[in-house]
Write an enzyme that holds these catalytic residues in place. Structure first.
Site, PDB file in Angstrom:
ATOM      1  N   TYR A   1     -12.675 -14.111   2.417  1.00  0.00           N
ATOM      2  CA  TYR A   1     -11.625 -13.146   2.753  1.00  0.00           C
ATOM      3  C   TYR A   1     -11.206 -13.303   4.215  1.00  0.00           C
ATOM      4  O   TYR A   1     -12.035 -13.296   5.124  1.00  0.00           O
ATOM      5  CB  TYR A   1     -12.148 -11.722   2.517  1.00  0.00           C
ATOM      6  CG  TYR A   1     -11.160 -10.662   2.947  1.00  0.00           C
ATOM      7  CD1 TYR A   1     -10.039 -10.392   2.177  1.00  0.00           C
ATOM      8  CD2 TYR A   1     -11.342  -9.954   4.126  1.00  0.00           C
ATOM      9  CE1 TYR A   1      -9.123  -9.435   2.580  1.00  0.00           C
ATOM     10  CE2 TYR A   1     -10.433  -8.989   4.531  1.00  0.00           C
ATOM     11  CZ  TYR A   1      -9.322  -8.739   3.750  1.00  0.00           C
ATOM     12  OH  TYR A   1      -8.414  -7.794   4.147  1.00  0.00           O
TER      13      TYR A   1
ATOM     14  N   TYR B   1      -3.240 -12.533   2.237  1.00  0.00           N
ATOM     15  CA  TYR B   1      -2.961 -12.231   0.831  1.00  0.00           C
ATOM     16  C   TYR B   1      -1.813 -13.078   0.265  1.00  0.00           C
ATOM     17  O   TYR B   1      -2.028 -14.009  -0.519  1.00  0.00           O
ATOM     18  CB  TYR B   1      -2.625 -10.742   0.661  1.00  0.00           C
ATOM     19  CG  TYR B   1      -3.709  -9.786   1.065  1.00  0.00           C
ATOM     20  CD1 TYR B   1      -4.687  -9.410   0.149  1.00  0.00           C
ATOM     21  CD2 TYR B   1      -3.765  -9.244   2.346  1.00  0.00           C
ATOM     22  CE1 TYR B   1      -5.681  -8.516   0.508  1.00  0.00           C
ATOM     23  CE2 TYR B   1      -4.766  -8.351   2.704  1.00  0.00           C
ATOM     24  CZ  TYR B   1      -5.716  -7.988   1.784  1.00  0.00           C
ATOM     25  OH  TYR B   1      -6.701  -7.104   2.135  1.00  0.00           O
TER      26      TYR B   1
ATOM     27  N   LYS C   1       0.818  -1.213   0.000  1.00  0.00           N
ATOM     28  CA  LYS C   1       0.000   0.000   0.000  1.00  0.00           C
ATOM     29  C   LYS C   1       0.853   1.265   0.000  1.00  0.00           C
ATOM     30  O   LYS C   1       0.369   2.330  -0.374  1.00  0.00           O
ATOM     31  CB  LYS C   1      -0.958  -0.009   1.185  1.00  0.00           C
ATOM     32  CG  LYS C   1      -1.891  -1.222   1.234  1.00  0.00           C
ATOM     33  CD  LYS C   1      -2.573  -1.478  -0.088  1.00  0.00           C
ATOM     34  CE  LYS C   1      -3.546  -2.656  -0.079  1.00  0.00           C
ATOM     35  NZ  LYS C   1      -2.978  -3.955   0.305  1.00  0.00           N
TER      36      LYS C   1
HETATM   37  C1  LIG Z   1      -3.718  -5.172   0.068  1.00  0.00           C
HETATM   38  C2  LIG Z   1      -2.784  -6.298  -0.047  1.00  0.00           C
HETATM   39  C3  LIG Z   1      -2.688  -7.044  -1.239  1.00  0.00           C
HETATM   40  C4  LIG Z   1      -3.607  -6.853  -2.407  1.00  0.00           C
HETATM   41  O1  LIG Z   1      -3.503  -5.618  -3.042  1.00  0.00           O
HETATM   42  P1  LIG Z   1      -4.788  -4.981  -3.728  1.00  0.00           P
HETATM   43  O2  LIG Z   1      -4.272  -3.828  -4.464  1.00  0.00           O
HETATM   44  O3  LIG Z   1      -5.739  -4.614  -2.620  1.00  0.00           O
HETATM   45  O4  LIG Z   1      -5.409  -6.016  -4.612  1.00  0.00           O
HETATM   46  C5  LIG Z   1      -1.735  -8.050  -1.311  1.00  0.00           C
HETATM   47  N1  LIG Z   1      -0.944  -8.329  -0.257  1.00  0.00           N
HETATM   48  C6  LIG Z   1      -1.025  -7.655   0.913  1.00  0.00           C
HETATM   49  C7  LIG Z   1      -0.139  -8.069   2.025  1.00  0.00           C
HETATM   50  C8  LIG Z   1      -1.943  -6.621   1.055  1.00  0.00           C
HETATM   51  O5  LIG Z   1      -2.016  -5.964   2.221  1.00  0.00           O
END
Ligand SMILES: *Cc1c(COP(=O)(O)O)cnc(C)c1O
Length: 343
Positions: free
Chosen positions: A270, A296, A55
């Protein structure tokens, strides 16, 4: 060719280019009963502000946009253990903005670790004001109400939805695409696929838009959906990629098949652990000393391991996996890792 993003407001939150590393010990472990590709990772997770993660690239442009617009407060949201919220709180602190986080209880968990540890602990340390909402609440609506209340008090808030995946935020991964292509050129290597998890879709959308704008193949970016169903994630990624191209001033749109989103790793939903995720987190920790996250990157890596077992990637390929961060989430998922390892 390289991309010119100089026309966009931006602050600096990461040390780029982030390094590429090859996972030779993992490859050897997988070669015992398979034909794995060369597996490379891009370290989006290290050395950066607030515990790091994907992010921060988006926040370079989002915070830049907020400051240029004269805002004094940054409002965003996500699930209770949102990595995006934690990185937003850190980035806002770094740039002197107040931060408000709208966190919805979208994951059915109420144990102490989930409610208080990990990202929740860190977001509080960074000084963010946290609003907790129930699962089905309208978080973005709530964020806009907060912005209106602040405006009435003479303040000015910047609002971006969960994950920071607006076209402005996605520019961070346009920049990353440029970086990857330059690194490939410098190493004399070309990845068959660039893999990641897909949550709010902006990481994939930004990479696809960036690859297209570079005249490269946008379908090299491929994601494993961990939040929406694969068709919904595909739709969102396709729309965001085209909105990002429009923001870049590119006069074309990507066809649907330029966006490749895989299903099969989301499990029960999720933030809900899968056995494949737990195995992938343990495998990478034990073979390479590296931390994936439970929501993720653990599921994305599980997806890569499944595709290697299905011979979709073989020793003729080199693949790149984005290490997108999120290790603080491991502390919130401590109960999921109590089961004894299967191997
Ligand atoms: C947010 C996030 C993602 C996914 O990214 P998006 O742009 O929201 O699809 C992947 N890995 C981690 C650790 C994240 O925090």
């Amino acid at each position: 060719m390289s991309l010119d993003l100089a026309g966009f407001d931006r602050v600096s939150l990461i040390d780029s280019p982030t390094p590429l590393q090859r996972l030779e010990r993992l490859e050897s472990a997988l070669a015992a009963d398979g034909d794995p590709p060369a597996i490379w990772i891009k370290r989006e997770d290290i050395g950066h502000l607030g515990g790091g993660g994907n992010k921060l690239r988006k926040l370079e442009f989002l915070i830049g946009h907020a400051l240029a617009g004269g805002c004094d407060t940054f409002i965003t949201g996500g699930g209770r253990q949102s990595n995006h919220a934690r990185q937003s709180a850190a980035a806002a602190a770094r740039h002197g903005l107040a931060c408000e986080l709208v966190l919805a209880d979208v994951v059915p968990r109420d144990d102490e670790a989930y409610l208080r540890n990990g990202n929740v602990l860190l977001s509080g340390l960074f000084g963010a004001v946290v609003h907790h909402l129930p699962a089905n609440a309208d978080s973005l609506g709530f964020a806009h109400e907060r912005a209106a209340a602040l405006a009435a008090a003479g303040r000015k808030a910047y609002v971006v939805g969960a994950g920071g995946s607006s076209p402005v935020g996605n520019l961070g991964y346009v920049a990353c695409a440029d970086e990857i292509v330059a690194q490939e050129r410098a190493m004399g290597l070309r990845f068959s696929a660039i893999l990641m998890a897909n949550g709010s879709a902006g990481t994939h959308a930004g990479l696809a838009a960036g690859l297209a704008a570079l005249g490269d193949d946008p379908s090299r970016a491929r994601s494993f959906s961990v939040l929406a169903s694969a068709p919904d994630a595909h739709r969102a990624t396709h729309r965001l990629a085209n909105e990002t191209l429009a923001l870049l001033g590119e006069g074309y749109a990507l066809p649907e098949d330029a966006i490749v989103v895989f299903d099969g790793q989301r499990g029960d939903g999720y933030g809900i652990p899968t056995n494949a995720m737990i195995d992938a987190v343990r495998l990478l920790a034990r073979t390479e000393g590296l931390l994936l996250d439970p929501v993720y990157s653990g599921k994305a890596f599980a997806g890569l391991l499944a595709k290697i077992r299905e011979h979709r990637f073989t020793s003729r390929d080199a693949v790149l996996v984005l290490m997108t961060g999120g290790a603080p989430g491991l502390f919130a998922y401590e109960p999921a890792f109590r089961t004894p390892a299967a191997h």
